[in-house]
Scaffold this active site. Structure first.
Site, PDB file in Angstrom:
ATOM      1  N   ASP A  68     -12.727  55.438  27.225  1.00  0.00           N
ATOM      2  CA  ASP A  68     -12.194  56.393  26.251  1.00  0.00           C
ATOM      3  C   ASP A  68     -10.736  56.097  25.918  1.00  0.00           C
ATOM      4  O   ASP A  68     -10.088  55.276  26.569  1.00  0.00           O
ATOM      5  CB  ASP A  68     -12.334  57.831  26.781  1.00  0.00           C
ATOM      6  CG  ASP A  68     -11.822  58.002  28.211  1.00  0.00           C
ATOM      7  OD1 ASP A  68     -11.129  57.112  28.726  1.00  0.00           O
ATOM      8  OD2 ASP A  68     -12.138  59.031  28.818  1.00  0.00           O
ATOM      9  N   ASN A 137     -13.108  69.561  36.071  1.00  0.00           N
ATOM     10  CA  ASN A 137     -14.141  70.377  35.416  1.00  0.00           C
ATOM     11  C   ASN A 137     -15.458  69.602  35.275  1.00  0.00           C
ATOM     12  O   ASN A 137     -16.330  69.999  34.518  1.00  0.00           O
ATOM     13  CB  ASN A 137     -13.656  70.850  34.041  1.00  0.00           C
ATOM     14  CG  ASN A 137     -13.406  69.694  33.077  1.00  0.00           C
ATOM     15  OD1 ASN A 137     -13.576  68.523  33.435  1.00  0.00           O
ATOM     16  ND2 ASN A 137     -13.008  70.007  31.860  1.00  0.00           N
ATOM     17  N   HIS A 139     -15.922  66.715  33.935  1.00  0.00           N
ATOM     18  CA  HIS A 139     -16.113  65.832  32.776  1.00  0.00           C
ATOM     19  C   HIS A 139     -16.292  64.395  33.256  1.00  0.00           C
ATOM     20  O   HIS A 139     -15.792  64.012  34.313  1.00  0.00           O
ATOM     21  CB  HIS A 139     -14.999  65.978  31.727  1.00  0.00           C
ATOM     22  CG  HIS A 139     -13.646  65.468  32.093  1.00  0.00           C
ATOM     23  ND1 HIS A 139     -12.488  65.915  31.479  1.00  0.00           N
ATOM     24  CD2 HIS A 139     -13.226  64.531  32.995  1.00  0.00           C
ATOM     25  CE1 HIS A 139     -11.455  65.276  31.981  1.00  0.00           C
ATOM     26  NE2 HIS A 139     -11.858  64.443  32.896  1.00  0.00           N
ATOM     27  N   GLU A 144     -16.433  66.723  27.785  1.00  0.00           N
ATOM     28  CA  GLU A 144     -16.066  67.969  28.454  1.00  0.00           C
ATOM     29  C   GLU A 144     -17.310  68.861  28.602  1.00  0.00           C
ATOM     30  O   GLU A 144     -18.336  68.611  27.959  1.00  0.00           O
ATOM     31  CB  GLU A 144     -14.994  68.691  27.624  1.00  0.00           C
ATOM     32  CG  GLU A 144     -13.721  67.879  27.372  1.00  0.00           C
ATOM     33  CD  GLU A 144     -12.794  67.789  28.591  1.00  0.00           C
ATOM     34  OE1 GLU A 144     -13.246  68.019  29.738  1.00  0.00           O
ATOM     35  OE2 GLU A 144     -11.603  67.470  28.383  1.00  0.00           O
TER      36      GLU A 144
HETATM   37  P1  PGA Z   1      -8.030  61.417  37.581  1.00  0.00           P
HETATM   38  O1  PGA Z   1      -8.959  61.588  36.291  1.00  0.00           O
HETATM   39  O2  PGA Z   1      -8.472  60.177  38.270  1.00  0.00           O
HETATM   40  O3  PGA Z   1      -6.646  61.294  37.009  1.00  0.00           O
HETATM   41  O4  PGA Z   1      -8.224  62.645  38.420  1.00  0.00           O
HETATM   42  C1  PGA Z   1     -10.340  61.468  36.421  1.00  0.00           C
HETATM   43  C2  PGA Z   1     -11.000  61.934  35.164  1.00  0.00           C
HETATM   44  O5  PGA Z   1     -10.493  62.862  34.514  1.00  0.00           O
HETATM   45  O6  PGA Z   1     -12.063  61.383  34.839  1.00  0.00           O
END
Ligand code: PGA
Length: 253
Positions: A68, A137, A139, A144
């Site tokens: 992404d 959350n 995602h 999301e």
């Molecule tokens: P993070 O992000 O490794 O910074 O916790 C993971 C994600 O949001 O997929």
């Protein structure tokens, strides 16, 4: 099916995932590899770079598709995902920059860029091994809660919690509010998937991802539909995982 492997530390969970990538590259030097960004990926990329050096395994013939991008964040911005990939991995291994792809969050026509990205992945023969993180959350990539499990690469509105987490890094400028992300359906087409999670603030998301049945309120639960998924967890992220179901340090759910 989701298999779960639990490791004492985040570094060990990342090293286990990295050694799977190195094995994949050894078997198929032209591996089509899906990669991710985010804090969790720093230790994973460091482990990959270390193994690349110590094992002498090359990325030169591999193709890389990132999950992404933020919408409206230029490549040279300190928080850009392109820069993150360069600094944490691409500058440390022998990837061919011509074979590294990311959805283009700066495109004038984002919908066209999204459709083009799905076509590029298909033209490469599909993703052999996709690496994922997980949001607090639940995602996956920037899909999301509420995203359908069939979604293709798409423009998405980021969840308030995701924007809030990014705000500190982007301050004093406003954080991005939209992303361009591989869809959940796109991700599920990868032949193998490894999700890496560490830290206590991921334990709830991990437990929800593993709890049947899959629900659109929990994007990572869509992974239950896939036949070859491995969760590489540290013990803090695995804390909420029901050991009665998983039955041990490496187990199937
Ligand atoms: P993070 O992000 O490794 O910074 O916790 C993971 C994600 O949001 O997929």
């Amino acid at each position: 099916m989701i298999r779960v492997s639990v490791h004492p530390t985040a570094e060990e969970a990342c090293a286990a995932a990295a050694s799977e990538v190195i094995k994949g590259l050894r078997t198929k030097p032209e591996l089509v590899l899906g990669l991710a960004t985010g804090g969790t990926m720093r230790a994973f990329h460091a482990a990959l770079a270390r193994l690349h050096r110590s094992e002498g395994v090359s990325f030169a013939r591999a193709m890389i598709f990132n999950l992404d991008d933020h919408v409206g964040v230029p490549a040279d911005h300190p928080q850009s995902f392109r820069r993150f990939m360069r600094e944490t991995l691409f500058d440390l291994v022998d990837v061919d920059p011509e074979r590294c792809f990311m959805p283009d969050g700066m495109a004038n026509n984002l919908e066209a860029a999204a459709a083009a990205y799905d076509r590029q992945i298909s033209a490469a023969g599909g993703i052999d091994l996709q690496i994922l993180g997980i949001g607090r959350n639940a995602h996956i990539a920037y899909n999301e809660p509420g995203s359908t499990h069939e979604s293709r690469t798409q423009v998405v509105a980021l969840a308030p919690q995701t924007i809030k987490l990014a705000a500190r890094a982007f301050a004093p400028a406003a954080p991005p509010r939209r992303g361009l992300t591989m869809g959940i359906g796109t991700i599920l087409e990868a032949r193998r998937i490894i999700l890496i999670a560490s830290g206590t603030d991921k334990k709830q998301a991990v437990a929800r991802a593993l709890a049947a049945p899959p629900r659109t309120s929990c994007p990572a639960s869509a992974l239950q539909r896939h036949r070859d998924v491995l969760f590489c967890l540290d013990s803090a992220a695995a804390f909420g995982v029901d050991r009665r179901t998983t039955g041990g340090p490496t187990a199937s759910v």
